[in-house]
Each structure stands twice: as C-alpha cells, then as structure tokens.
Design an enzyme around this catalytic site. Structure first.
Site, short mmCIF file in Angstrom:
data_model
loop_
_atom_site.label_atom_id
_atom_site.label_comp_id
_atom_site.label_asym_id
_atom_site.label_seq_id
_atom_site.Cartn_x
_atom_site.Cartn_y
_atom_site.Cartn_z
N GLN A 164 39.49 49.33 34.37
CA GLN A 164 38.86 49.39 35.69
C GLN A 164 39.24 50.67 36.44
OE1 GLN A 164 39.30 45.81 38.03
NE2 GLN A 164 38.75 44.48 36.31
N PRO A 191 40.28 39.81 33.46
CA PRO A 191 39.15 39.68 32.52
C PRO A 191 39.62 39.75 31.07
CG PRO A 191 38.73 41.35 34.21
CD PRO A 191 40.17 41.00 34.30
N ASP A 364 32.44 42.26 41.52
CA ASP A 364 33.33 43.26 42.12
C ASP A 364 33.52 44.48 41.22
OD1 ASP A 364 36.24 43.04 40.71
OD2 ASP A 364 35.39 41.04 40.84
N GLN A 365 33.42 44.30 39.89
CA GLN A 365 33.64 45.43 38.98
C GLN A 365 32.51 46.46 39.04
OE1 GLN A 365 35.29 44.50 34.97
NE2 GLN A 365 35.26 42.37 35.66
N HIS A 387 37.52 39.74 46.24
CA HIS A 387 37.63 40.96 45.44
C HIS A 387 36.44 41.89 45.69
CE1 HIS A 387 40.87 39.02 43.15
NE2 HIS A 387 41.14 40.22 42.66
#
Length: 399
Positions: A164, A191, A364-365, A387
């Site tokens: 990330q 994750p 959120d990613q 998040h």
C-alpha cells in the site's frame, strides 16, 4: 466520534483535486489546512508527472500530520508517506498510533516508510521501532530507478500493507521494477495476499490501466511469517487515467477457496468451505434471489508448508458488469472451522447488501489512485468506512 466530512454520506466518492470545505475537520489534525477559495496550482497528476522528470525538487512544501487523527493507525503513515514521496513534500508525522495499546512504529510500518524513502532517495528521521514521530525529507536531486527493491518485515507483519505504501510510488518510476516482499502473507487485521492478487491488482489493471503482477513464492502465516512475494510493476505511461465504476449489475457467481497449511488436516478446509456455501445459499433463498443463474463454487485444499501451520478462507462475488466483492477469514487458535467459514460468508453478504461496486477493503485502498489520477474518478461504494474517510482526508491535506 470521527470529525465531520463532506464525503461521509456519499455513495459516489469523488476523488481527485478538491479544496477542503471543512477547514481543518480534525481539530488540528494537520498543520497546513489549505485556504478556502480558488485553487490554481497544479493537480496531483500534473505534479507527479513533473516529479518523474525532477523527482527531487522538494517543491511540495512542508506538512505536519497528526498520527492520532481519524483511523489513528498505520494507514495515515502509508498514505502520507506515499504522497510525500511522489509529490516532493517535506513531511512530519507525529503522535504515531498514539491511541493504540502499543503506540509508535511497528516493524511493518517502519519497513514500509523506509522502502518508500529508498525508492526516491529521501531522508528519514525518527525511523526506529516504537518511534512516535518521523520526518520525511525529499532529496535535493532525483535518483536513478533500480530494477529491484526489497521489503523485509523480519516478522509476520503483512506484506500487503507494505504494498500500500510502495505500489503508488513504484508505478511512477521510469522502468519496470521487481519488489521482493518478505513477511506475513495471510495476517489478521490486514488484507490477504490473495485479496491483493485477485481483487486489488485486477481492479487497477481494468479501470486505471495499472499493470502489476503479484507472484506468491512462499506463504507466511502468523506467528512465524517467512512468506515471500514478488511484485512486478510496469510504469504508467504519463498519468493514471481517471475511472468511473458506477454500475454494479446482478450477481452471477460466488467463488472461494478454503486452505489449510502445515500439520492441519484437509477436512478442516472442507468444513470451512461447506459452512460458507451453506450460508451463501441460505442468504440467497431467504432474500428471494433465484440460485439457478448463480454459480456457487467454493473449493478446499491443503498446502504443504514446513514452517507455517494455519487455515483461512477467501470468498469472491462477481457481478454481470465485472464488479468483484470479497471477504476473508483466518482461523485463530481454538476456533471451529465452521465458524470461520460462516464468518467469511456473513461478511460477503454484508458487502453485497451495502450496494457498492467495491467492497469495504478496496474502498479505502483505491482512494490514493483516484486522487493521483488525471481527472475526476467516481466509484459507487457502500457506506464509507473510517479507513476510507482517513484516506480521503489525507488526500485532501497532501495533494
């Protein structure tokens, strides 16, 4: 309670370049709240494009972010450092993980920010275990991109959390790169590597034209870790293209994989898979959804790993428009396999009922890629998670 934001109740998240309409909603969470009014400086996509030619300009200004705002954990570090690396921001983050039971940097946080700094040739201060403040200083001049990089947690810390931080930076290098990651591949509260390879990376390839491949060479489970993943990245041509994902479509299939590793018997995987399938079928029947047009296939398997023993399940729902929602669950000590399967299926049902084109984890990613894209991206989501609100707020402050 989290501070107000104009994005909290939107299902269509608009990311890109936006001025703040809330002033400084964290009550001091960031020291450089932008002035209200008209913005005429370059967009993030334009600044990153310039950064590919002169990555060390350090022209992004000086910013201080408080690490105890909103989500108050590692996401603030990961997103803030990635933006700082790309946009040449002189960044200080203080009060890191202040509200956690063990405040300060953990191994995976430390390795992630050190990795981003090494990719760009930046200088770090305060990058020590348990440190509650770091400073990221962009280089005076740009450095040549390498072919290979290494991120080693030396613990069972999640390799996916390292991605990330590193992935947004690596795709703006001027060459293909290979990032070797060592640590935990299937960790609690992070994750799974299957989620990254089957959900996140395909989404970015399809919608943002970001081509990245994850090769799982060795699985690493808690508490020993020891996993190994190679991340192969291709540079974006100039800018990330904006994307619109607004039509979810109908459910067409539910697939999944229940896995046991090491000394655990395969019957535990079979029990997880069976429990998950029963839960999914029960939901469809109770909701009046016709199963005839929906393919449900959840398989079980055993993997031989001399150093890792554990079990997990990952489920994926695919729609007629190609949207994919996922859920997962890891078997913790003392838990029944059926409980693990039911939990994963229950979470998948929650994601489906939320009505979005993406699940709460991808929600959120993807924000950082939306914020860095050229133009406005729009994605239909379910209710925004804490998040996601944190990711949006950091994007507002640093782009």
């Amino acid at each position: 309670p989290p501070p107000p934001s104009p994005f909290h109740n939107r299902k269509e998240m608009d990311a890109g370049r936006w001025p703040s309409t809330t002033g400084n909603p964290s009550g001091g969470g960031c020291s450089n709240a932008p002035p209200k009014g008209k913005f005429d400086h370059p967009t993030p996509a334009e600044r990153v494009g310039e950064g590919k030619k002169d990555a060390g300009s350090g022209s992004g200004g000086m910013v201080t972010v408080h690490g105890d705002m909103l989500e108050g954990g590692g996401q603030i570090l990961r997103n803030s450092v990635a933006y700082a690396a790309l946009l040449g921001v002189h960044l200080t983050i203080d009060q890191i993980r202040k509200r956690r039971s063990r405040p300060g940097l953990r191994a995976q946080h430390l390795i992630g920010i050190q990795l981003a700094a090494s990719i760009k040739g930046a200088t770090l201060e305060g990058d020590d275990l348990n440190s509650t403040q770091i400073t990221f200083k962009p280089p005076e001049t740009s450095i040549e991109a390498k072919d290979e990089y290494l991120g080693d947690c030396k613990t069972a810390g999640s390799v996916c959390l390292l991605v990330q931080t590193a992935l947004p930076v690596l795709i703006f290098q001027d060459k293909k790169t290979c990032l070797t990651l060592r640590g935990g591949t299937n960790a609690i509260k992070a994750p799974m590597v299957e989620y990254m390879s089957q959900i996140l990376l395909p989404f970015l390839k399809k919608h943002a034209d970001i081509h990245t491949e994850a090769i799982i060479e060795k699985r690493g489970l808690y508490p020993k870790g020891g996993g190994k993943v190679r991340l192969l990245t291709n540079p974006v041509t100039e800018k990330i293209k904006a994307f619109h994902v607004l039509e979810r479509g109908d459910l067409v299939n539910v697939t999944g994989e229940a896995v046991v590793c090491g000394k655990l018997p395969e019957k535990l995987a079979q029990a997880m898979a069976s429990a998950a399938e029963k839960h999914v079928r029960f939901y469809l029947k109770s909701s009046g959804i016709d199963e005839k047009g929906i393919d449900i296939k959840i398989v079980s398997k055993k993997e031989q790993h001399p150093h890792s023993t554990g079990a997990f399940i990952i489920l994926k729902a695919t729609t007629s428009t190609g949207c994919q929602l996922a859920s997962s669950s890891i078997c913790e000590r003392g838990q029944k396999a059926e409980t693990v399967g039911h939990r994963a299926a229950q979470q998948l049902v929650v994601e489906w009922k939320a009505g979005g084109c993406v699940d709460s984890h991808l929600q959120d990613q993807m924000v950082i890629f939306m914020a860095l894209a050229a133009g406005k991206s729009r994605v239909l989501s379910g209710p925004l998670t804490l998040h996601t609100r944190t990711a949006i707020y950091i994007a507002e402050r640093l782009t």
